[in-house]
Design a protein around this motif. Structure first.
Motif, PDB file in Angstrom:
ATOM      1  N   ASP A  86       3.378  10.924 -14.692  1.00  0.00           N
ATOM      2  CA  ASP A  86       4.318   9.792 -14.763  1.00  0.00           C
ATOM      3  C   ASP A  86       4.718   9.325 -13.368  1.00  0.00           C
ATOM      4  O   ASP A  86       4.895   8.119 -13.129  1.00  0.00           O
ATOM      5  CB  ASP A  86       5.574  10.204 -15.539  1.00  0.00           C
ATOM      6  N   GLN A  87       4.849  10.268 -12.444  1.00  0.00           N
ATOM      7  CA  GLN A  87       5.181   9.904 -11.067  1.00  0.00           C
ATOM      8  C   GLN A  87       4.047   9.119 -10.419  1.00  0.00           C
ATOM      9  O   GLN A  87       4.291   8.228  -9.600  1.00  0.00           O
ATOM     10  CB  GLN A  87       5.502  11.159 -10.252  1.00  0.00           C
ATOM     11  N   TYR A  88       2.803   9.433 -10.787  1.00  0.00           N
ATOM     12  CA  TYR A  88       1.675   8.648 -10.288  1.00  0.00           C
ATOM     13  C   TYR A  88       1.861   7.177 -10.664  1.00  0.00           C
ATOM     14  O   TYR A  88       1.645   6.278  -9.841  1.00  0.00           O
ATOM     15  CB  TYR A  88       0.357   9.150 -10.879  1.00  0.00           C
ATOM     16  N   PHE A  89       2.237   6.938 -11.930  1.00  0.00           N
ATOM     17  CA  PHE A  89       2.441   5.555 -12.383  1.00  0.00           C
ATOM     18  C   PHE A  89       3.560   4.882 -11.608  1.00  0.00           C
ATOM     19  O   PHE A  89       3.465   3.700 -11.258  1.00  0.00           O
ATOM     20  CB  PHE A  89       2.759   5.540 -13.881  1.00  0.00           C
ATOM     21  N   ASP A  90       4.626   5.610 -11.351  1.00  0.00           N
ATOM     22  CA  ASP A  90       5.755   5.046 -10.622  1.00  0.00           C
ATOM     23  C   ASP A  90       5.329   4.619  -9.217  1.00  0.00           C
ATOM     24  O   ASP A  90       5.689   3.527  -8.748  1.00  0.00           O
ATOM     25  CB  ASP A  90       6.885   6.078 -10.551  1.00  0.00           C
ATOM     26  N   ILE A  91       4.544   5.454  -8.549  1.00  0.00           N
ATOM     27  CA  ILE A  91       4.081   5.138  -7.196  1.00  0.00           C
ATOM     28  C   ILE A  91       3.108   3.959  -7.228  1.00  0.00           C
ATOM     29  O   ILE A  91       3.188   3.043  -6.394  1.00  0.00           O
ATOM     30  CB  ILE A  91       3.429   6.372  -6.559  1.00  0.00           C
ATOM     31  N   ILE A  92       2.185   3.970  -8.200  1.00  0.00           N
ATOM     32  CA  ILE A  92       1.234   2.858  -8.318  1.00  0.00           C
ATOM     33  C   ILE A  92       1.981   1.546  -8.515  1.00  0.00           C
ATOM     34  O   ILE A  92       1.641   0.513  -7.923  1.00  0.00           O
ATOM     35  CB  ILE A  92       0.260   3.111  -9.481  1.00  0.00           C
ATOM     36  N   GLY A  93       3.040   1.569  -9.360  1.00  0.00           N
ATOM     37  CA  GLY A  93       3.809   0.358  -9.604  1.00  0.00           C
ATOM     38  C   GLY A  93       4.518  -0.143  -8.358  1.00  0.00           C
ATOM     39  O   GLY A  93       4.526  -1.343  -8.075  1.00  0.00           O
ATOM     40  N   LYS A  94       5.117   0.781  -7.593  1.00  0.00           N
ATOM     41  CA  LYS A  94       5.842   0.372  -6.382  1.00  0.00           C
ATOM     42  C   LYS A  94       4.897  -0.229  -5.343  1.00  0.00           C
ATOM     43  O   LYS A  94       5.180  -1.290  -4.773  1.00  0.00           O
ATOM     44  CB  LYS A  94       6.566   1.586  -5.790  1.00  0.00           C
ATOM     45  N   ILE A  95       3.783   0.446  -5.082  1.00  0.00           N
ATOM     46  CA  ILE A  95       2.842  -0.084  -4.099  1.00  0.00           C
ATOM     47  C   ILE A  95       2.178  -1.344  -4.638  1.00  0.00           C
ATOM     48  O   ILE A  95       1.929  -2.307  -3.897  1.00  0.00           O
ATOM     49  CB  ILE A  95       1.784   0.971  -3.726  1.00  0.00           C
ATOM     50  N   GLY A  96       1.886  -1.359  -5.958  1.00  0.00           N
ATOM     51  CA  GLY A  96       1.243  -2.532  -6.559  1.00  0.00           C
ATOM     52  C   GLY A  96       2.091  -3.784  -6.422  1.00  0.00           C
ATOM     53  O   GLY A  96       1.556  -4.878  -6.179  1.00  0.00           O
ATOM     54  N   ASP A  97       3.410  -3.665  -6.576  1.00  0.00           N
ATOM     55  CA  ASP A  97       4.288  -4.827  -6.403  1.00  0.00           C
ATOM     56  C   ASP A  97       4.180  -5.385  -4.986  1.00  0.00           C
ATOM     57  O   ASP A  97       4.154  -6.608  -4.784  1.00  0.00           O
ATOM     58  CB  ASP A  97       5.743  -4.442  -6.701  1.00  0.00           C
TER      59      ASP A  97
ATOM     60  N   GLN B 216      -2.948  -0.219   5.396  1.00  0.00           N
ATOM     61  CA  GLN B 216      -1.990   0.813   4.977  1.00  0.00           C
ATOM     62  C   GLN B 216      -2.059   1.042   3.470  1.00  0.00           C
ATOM     63  O   GLN B 216      -2.119   2.192   3.007  1.00  0.00           O
ATOM     64  CB  GLN B 216      -0.575   0.389   5.367  1.00  0.00           C
ATOM     65  N   TYR B 217      -2.062  -0.048   2.691  1.00  0.00           N
ATOM     66  CA  TYR B 217      -2.110   0.094   1.238  1.00  0.00           C
ATOM     67  C   TYR B 217      -3.451   0.661   0.786  1.00  0.00           C
ATOM     68  O   TYR B 217      -3.509   1.446  -0.175  1.00  0.00           O
ATOM     69  CB  TYR B 217      -1.854  -1.259   0.572  1.00  0.00           C
ATOM     70  N   LYS B 218      -4.519   0.283   1.449  1.00  0.00           N
ATOM     71  CA  LYS B 218      -5.826   0.855   1.100  1.00  0.00           C
ATOM     72  C   LYS B 218      -5.826   2.362   1.343  1.00  0.00           C
ATOM     73  O   LYS B 218      -6.399   3.134   0.556  1.00  0.00           O
ATOM     74  CB  LYS B 218      -6.936   0.187   1.924  1.00  0.00           C
ATOM     75  N   ARG B 219      -5.174   2.797   2.409  1.00  0.00           N
ATOM     76  CA  ARG B 219      -5.092   4.229   2.711  1.00  0.00           C
ATOM     77  C   ARG B 219      -4.283   4.968   1.649  1.00  0.00           C
ATOM     78  O   ARG B 219      -4.670   6.059   1.210  1.00  0.00           O
ATOM     79  CB  ARG B 219      -4.458   4.408   4.093  1.00  0.00           C
ATOM     80  N   GLU B 220      -3.174   4.370   1.203  1.00  0.00           N
ATOM     81  CA  GLU B 220      -2.341   5.024   0.192  1.00  0.00           C
ATOM     82  C   GLU B 220      -3.059   5.093  -1.157  1.00  0.00           C
ATOM     83  O   GLU B 220      -2.975   6.110  -1.861  1.00  0.00           O
ATOM     84  CB  GLU B 220      -1.006   4.292   0.043  1.00  0.00           C
ATOM     85  N   PHE B 221      -3.777   4.042  -1.516  1.00  0.00           N
ATOM     86  CA  PHE B 221      -4.512   4.070  -2.780  1.00  0.00           C
ATOM     87  C   PHE B 221      -5.696   5.033  -2.710  1.00  0.00           C
ATOM     88  O   PHE B 221      -6.088   5.617  -3.724  1.00  0.00           O
ATOM     89  CB  PHE B 221      -4.987   2.663  -3.161  1.00  0.00           C
ATOM     90  N   ARG B 222      -6.254   5.214  -1.535  1.00  0.00           N
ATOM     91  CA  ARG B 222      -7.311   6.213  -1.374  1.00  0.00           C
ATOM     92  C   ARG B 222      -6.746   7.608  -1.636  1.00  0.00           C
ATOM     93  O   ARG B 222      -7.392   8.447  -2.279  1.00  0.00           O
ATOM     94  CB  ARG B 222      -7.903   6.119   0.037  1.00  0.00           C
TER      95      ARG B 222
ATOM     96  N   GLN C  76      -6.449   8.232 -17.195  1.00  0.00           N
ATOM     97  CA  GLN C  76      -7.514   7.241 -17.045  1.00  0.00           C
ATOM     98  C   GLN C  76      -6.939   5.861 -16.752  1.00  0.00           C
ATOM     99  O   GLN C  76      -7.485   5.101 -15.934  1.00  0.00           O
ATOM    100  CB  GLN C  76      -8.363   7.194 -18.319  1.00  0.00           C
ATOM    101  N   GLN C  77      -5.824   5.544 -17.390  1.00  0.00           N
ATOM    102  CA  GLN C  77      -5.166   4.264 -17.124  1.00  0.00           C
ATOM    103  C   GLN C  77      -4.684   4.186 -15.677  1.00  0.00           C
ATOM    104  O   GLN C  77      -4.806   3.142 -15.014  1.00  0.00           O
ATOM    105  CB  GLN C  77      -3.990   4.085 -18.085  1.00  0.00           C
ATOM    106  N   ALA C  78      -4.147   5.301 -15.171  1.00  0.00           N
ATOM    107  CA  ALA C  78      -3.706   5.333 -13.766  1.00  0.00           C
ATOM    108  C   ALA C  78      -4.890   5.140 -12.835  1.00  0.00           C
ATOM    109  O   ALA C  78      -4.808   4.397 -11.841  1.00  0.00           O
ATOM    110  CB  ALA C  78      -3.006   6.657 -13.474  1.00  0.00           C
ATOM    111  N   LEU C  79      -6.011   5.784 -13.147  1.00  0.00           N
ATOM    112  CA  LEU C  79      -7.212   5.625 -12.321  1.00  0.00           C
ATOM    113  C   LEU C  79      -7.698   4.180 -12.342  1.00  0.00           C
ATOM    114  O   LEU C  79      -8.086   3.631 -11.297  1.00  0.00           O
ATOM    115  CB  LEU C  79      -8.323   6.547 -12.827  1.00  0.00           C
ATOM    116  N   ASP C  80      -7.690   3.564 -13.525  1.00  0.00           N
ATOM    117  CA  ASP C  80      -8.112   2.158 -13.627  1.00  0.00           C
ATOM    118  C   ASP C  80      -7.216   1.259 -12.786  1.00  0.00           C
ATOM    119  O   ASP C  80      -7.693   0.325 -12.119  1.00  0.00           O
ATOM    120  CB  ASP C  80      -8.092   1.710 -15.091  1.00  0.00           C
ATOM    121  N   SER C  81      -5.918   1.530 -12.820  1.00  0.00           N
ATOM    122  CA  SER C  81      -4.984   0.724 -12.028  1.00  0.00           C
ATOM    123  C   SER C  81      -5.249   0.888 -10.537  1.00  0.00           C
ATOM    124  O   SER C  81      -5.220  -0.085  -9.773  1.00  0.00           O
ATOM    125  CB  SER C  81      -3.540   1.130 -12.352  1.00  0.00           C
TER     126      SER C  81
END
Length: 354
Positions: free
Chosen positions: A182-193, A216-222, A262-267
């Motif tokens: 769930d924390q993965y989703f929270d981080i993905i949402g914050k950076i995604g915004d 920077q964002y590419k590094r965090e998503f990596r 899998q949804q987190a990975l797709d995002s």
């Protein structure tokens, strides 16, 4: 210290299974919590120091026991835990190696699950390794430092919320893993915004600051991808028929957690592709702006070439140049300049070079 790689120089030359802490010391002392519960009762203990006597006093024959350990640098304690609960030496080596890839590994009568707990602070992802040792109705969780995401799980245990008190340690392990995902989703949402806000900035302004943000964002998503991808493999391994450490009822929840992973990975993949598109768009706009600048400079140079030629001819040092003696030569020269400039501008306009 690198978030992608941790040196193993401390372990170099040592026998396999040697208890060596590989990582960065993130706490000065080690904290412990013990939850012993069933559907009708709960006992919670906090220890500032855990002794061998405390370890032996834990009754593993009944109820669910969760021993939550913060900080890994106390090797004497790690050795006591290993010997008290007969943990495999390779398992303890994996627990103390904070730089390893998340994984699930089964031993004789216990299973080890290692994951990366991520937290987003000051525009940067902080990484912490969390390991779970599951043995019948006994779960040990190892963390690098105090402060985690498990307070909601503890709240559910204390207040008997949901099914957590009525099910075993395997469900408790699932609940802790679910909190991490769930924390993965929270981080993905914050950076995604923040990533989605970049599009308008790129279209209206090209600067080194925007380029730095993209990298920077590419590094965090990596880093996110590196943490989440192995979790899918862990969950698939749990769902195999031969896995004996998670009950059939718990595996239903594991399937749901697999879908979320899998949804987190797709995002993550979507945002990585979006950032690549932003990077290409940024470079294209910068190149277009440079081309516009070069076009303007070229047009100015083209206009001044004939003017420079005329000025050069009449600026020579010959004794006899007929036009120099004519009374209106200067004004004629300016007239020719103006006609040439106007004619070239009209020509460039018709060619759509302007």
């Amino acid at each position: 210290m690198s978030r992608y790689f941790i040196k193993r120089s401390k372990n170099q030359g040592k026998a396999p299974g040697s208890l060596v802490f590989i990582g960065e010391k993130k706490a000065d002392q080690t904290n412990f919590k013990l939850f012993t519960y069933d559907e009708n009762s709960l006992e919670e203990k906090n220890f500032n120091k855990l002794t061998s006597q405390d370890l032996f006093s834990i009754d593993l024959s009944q109820n669910v026991n969760w021993l939550d350990i913060d900080a890994l640098h106390d090797l004497d304690l790690m050795k006591s835990i290993k010997e008290t609960y007969n943990l495999h030496h390779l398992m303890m080596e994996d627990v103390l190696n904070t730089g390893q890839r998340p994984k699930k590994e089964d031993f004789v009568d216990m299973s080890l699950i290692s994951m990366k707990m991520l937290q987003f602070s000051e525009g940067k992802i902080q990484v912490e390794q969390v390991s779970f040792v599951l043995k019948n109705n006994f779960l040990i969780s190892f963390q690098e430092h105090p402060g985690d995401l498990f307070d909601m799980v503890r709240y559910r245990i204390r207040n008997s919320k949901g099914k957590i008190r009525s099910l075993g340690a395997d469900y408790l392990c699932y609940a802790l893993m679910d909190t991490i995902v769930d924390q993965y989703f929270d981080i993905i949402g914050k950076i995604g915004d923040e990533v989605e806000d970049l599009e308008d900035q790129i279209l209206h302004k090209q600067s080194e600051e925007i380029s730095s943000k993209i990298y920077q964002y590419k590094r965090e998503f990596r880093l996110l991808h590196k943490a989440i991808l192995p979790v899918r493999d862990i969950l698939l391994k749990i769902l195999r028929e031969e896995d004996l450490y998670f009950k059939k009822e718990t595996k239903q929840y594991i399937r749901d957690l697999l879908d979320l992973t899998q949804q987190a990975l797709d995002s993550v993949e979507t945002y990585r592709e979006q950032l690549s598109d932003y990077h290409n768009t940024y470079n294209t706009l910068v190149n277009n702006r440079m081309n516009d600048v070069m076009k303007v400079l070229t047009i100015f140079a083209s206009i001044f070439i004939p003017l420079t030629f005329i000025a050069g001819v009449y600026g020579t040092n010959f004794d006899y140049i007929p036009e120099l003696s004519y009374r209106y030569s200067y004004f004629i020269m300016w007239g020719v300049f103006i006609i040439l400039i106007a004619g070239m501008l009209i020509y460039f306009k018709r060619k759509k070079w302007l």
